[in-house]
Scaffold this active site. Structure first.
Site, short mmCIF file in Angstrom:
data_model
loop_
_atom_site.label_atom_id
_atom_site.label_comp_id
_atom_site.label_asym_id
_atom_site.label_seq_id
_atom_site.Cartn_x
_atom_site.Cartn_y
_atom_site.Cartn_z
N ASP A 127 0.81 -1.23 0.00
CA ASP A 127 0.00 0.00 0.00
C ASP A 127 0.84 1.28 0.00
O ASP A 127 0.34 2.34 -0.34
CB ASP A 127 -0.91 0.03 1.24
CG ASP A 127 -2.06 -0.96 1.12
OD1 ASP A 127 -2.39 -1.34 -0.01
OD2 ASP A 127 -2.61 -1.34 2.17
N GLY A 185 -1.02 4.89 -18.12
CA GLY A 185 -1.75 5.75 -19.05
C GLY A 185 -3.26 5.52 -19.01
O GLY A 185 -3.93 5.49 -20.04
P1 ATP Z 1 -0.92 -4.23 4.97
O1 ATP Z 1 -0.56 -2.79 4.73
O2 ATP Z 1 -0.30 -5.13 3.98
O3 ATP Z 1 -2.38 -4.47 5.19
P2 ATP Z 1 -0.51 -4.14 7.83
O4 ATP Z 1 0.69 -4.35 8.66
O5 ATP Z 1 -1.10 -2.75 7.83
O6 ATP Z 1 -0.16 -4.63 6.36
P3 ATP Z 1 -2.80 -5.14 9.34
O7 ATP Z 1 -3.71 -6.28 9.04
O8 ATP Z 1 -3.40 -3.79 9.46
O9 ATP Z 1 -1.65 -5.21 8.24
O10 ATP Z 1 -2.05 -5.45 10.72
C1 ATP Z 1 -1.31 -6.64 10.90
C2 ATP Z 1 -1.37 -7.08 12.34
O11 ATP Z 1 -0.76 -6.08 13.18
C3 ATP Z 1 -2.74 -7.27 12.94
O12 ATP Z 1 -3.33 -8.52 12.57
C4 ATP Z 1 -2.46 -7.23 14.43
O13 ATP Z 1 -1.93 -8.45 14.88
C5 ATP Z 1 -1.37 -6.16 14.48
N1 ATP Z 1 -1.98 -4.88 14.85
C6 ATP Z 1 -2.73 -4.06 14.07
N2 ATP Z 1 -3.19 -3.00 14.77
C7 ATP Z 1 -2.72 -3.15 16.02
C8 ATP Z 1 -2.85 -2.39 17.24
N3 ATP Z 1 -3.56 -1.25 17.28
N4 ATP Z 1 -2.21 -2.86 18.33
C9 ATP Z 1 -1.50 -4.00 18.32
N5 ATP Z 1 -1.37 -4.76 17.21
C10 ATP Z 1 -1.94 -4.35 16.09
#
Ligand code: ATP
Length: 323
Positions: A127, A185
């Site tokens: 992303d 494009g």
């Molecule tokens: P992508 O951008 O590919 O979706 P990401 O790291 O943003 O990757 P998420 O599914 O948002 O993916 O988060 C991955 C994991 O991080 C979650 O399943 C959870 O275990 C942990 N996580 C997310 N938010 C929190 C939070 N607020 N506190 C603690 N752990 C968290």
């Protein structure tokens, strides 16, 4: 002997394996023991943690996905879940953790570091919406995969006078759609950050034909309010008035599985080595990323405070160039 664990979390991204290889071998080069955690935070809580040798991370640099597996784990969002994870680390005498992942994963890393455990994050998500880095591991390959499809669809679109909609990933973030649309494009781009109604998209596509183009392509982010389903509904309902069909191609998870390109392999390699260097210097609670062409660290507190905004000037540029 220092013991350090690493994990990949959230959506897998091409280049994560290069980061794993780099972290493990950089750590071993310092005489440390390196531990791989299976399936992200879920494996940290369940204790799915194993010692990795230099040869265990051989033959992976050219592969997409992550050899450690990844997962989304709600339990880690609770303090109880994080305490269980700390227990597993403590039991093995592991004193630091490297977290390779996107926004959610780095929020988890920050939460763990607030509990006093040394954590370094490595920026990786297709992303590219993470603050503290201009670019994340995986996004360049994901754009290339989307571009290959757009290029092919342009060829068939030109042969059949059909408009094509290409849906790319991006639940909350339109970066991938915007960059793929700009570099491919596209005649119209629809992203969550700036909604466009279907009538405007139809005008863009009609405009493409009117200006003499043989094809008309709209790139849509999956998380846009006017997503592929809404567009199709609108085009079906207004088929006679519009005078052309809209065919939909959803790229879905194909975008994640690509073999990492040179840039993502290099990012994984450089970020991974830098994460180990920071730990060796006693620095933690930071994210390793790329800032103005240099590998740099940013405090996780800053990184998770806000999502990186999209540069909407790029959308305007795409509009100008689509004429
Ligand atoms: P992508 O951008 O590919 O979706 P990401 O790291 O943003 O990757 P998420 O599914 O948002 O993916 O988060 C991955 C994991 O991080 C979650 O399943 C959870 O275990 C942990 N996580 C997310 N938010 C929190 C939070 N607020 N506190 C603690 N752990 C968290």
């Amino acid at each position: 002997m220092r013991r350090v664990a690493l994990l990949t979390s959230g959506g897998d991204a091409p280049g994560m394996n290069a980061a794993i290889r780099s972290i493990v071998r950089s750590g071993i080069a310092r005489g440390w023991e390196m531990y791989g955690v299976r399936n992200g935070y879920a494996g940290l809580i369940s204790g799915s943690i194993a010692l990795l040798g230099a040869r265990d991370v051989g033959g992976i640099i050219q592969r997409g996905g992550t050899m450690l597996g990844s997962a989304r784990c709600r339990e880690f969002e609770t303090e109880e879940g994080r305490r269980a994870a700390l227990k597993q680390l403590g039991r093995r005498g592991i004193g630091a953790l490297v977290v390779i992942g996107g926004n959610g994963s780095q929020t988890g890393a920050h939460a763990l570091s607030l509990m006093g455990f040394p954590v370094v994050g490595v920026a990786s998500t297709i992303d590219n919406d993470l603050s503290g880095t201009d670019v994340t591991i995986g996004v360049t390959t994901a754009i290339d995969v989307a571009l290959e499809s757009i290029d092919r669809l342009k060829v068939t679109a030109a042969s059949h006078q059909r408009a094509f909609l290409v849906e790319v990933m991006g639940r909350k973030c339109g970066y991938l759609a915007l960059m793929a649309g700009l570099a491919g494009g596209a005649d119209s781009i629809v992203i969550p950050e700036q909604e466009v109604d279907p009538e405007t998209v139809a005008e863009d596509l009609r405009g493409a034909y009117a200006s003499g183009k043989a094809h008309a392509i709209v790139v849509v982010a999956e998380g846009a309010g006017n997503n592929a389903e809404r567009m199709v509904e609108f085009f079906q309902q207004n088929h006679e008035r519009l005078g052309f069909d809209l065919r939909v191609t959803k790229l879905g998870h194909i975008q994640r599985g690509g073999a990492p390109g040179a840039y993502d392999r290099l990012l994984g390699t450089l970020f991974g080595a830098a994460a180990i260097e920071r730990l060796a210097e006693g620095v933690n609670g930071v994210l390793v990323g790329m800032v103005k062409g240099e590998v740099a660290t940013t405090p996780l507190a800053e990184v998770v405070a806000c999502r990186k905004p999209l540069d909407l000037k790029m959308l305007e540029l795409a509009r100008v160039l689509a004429k």
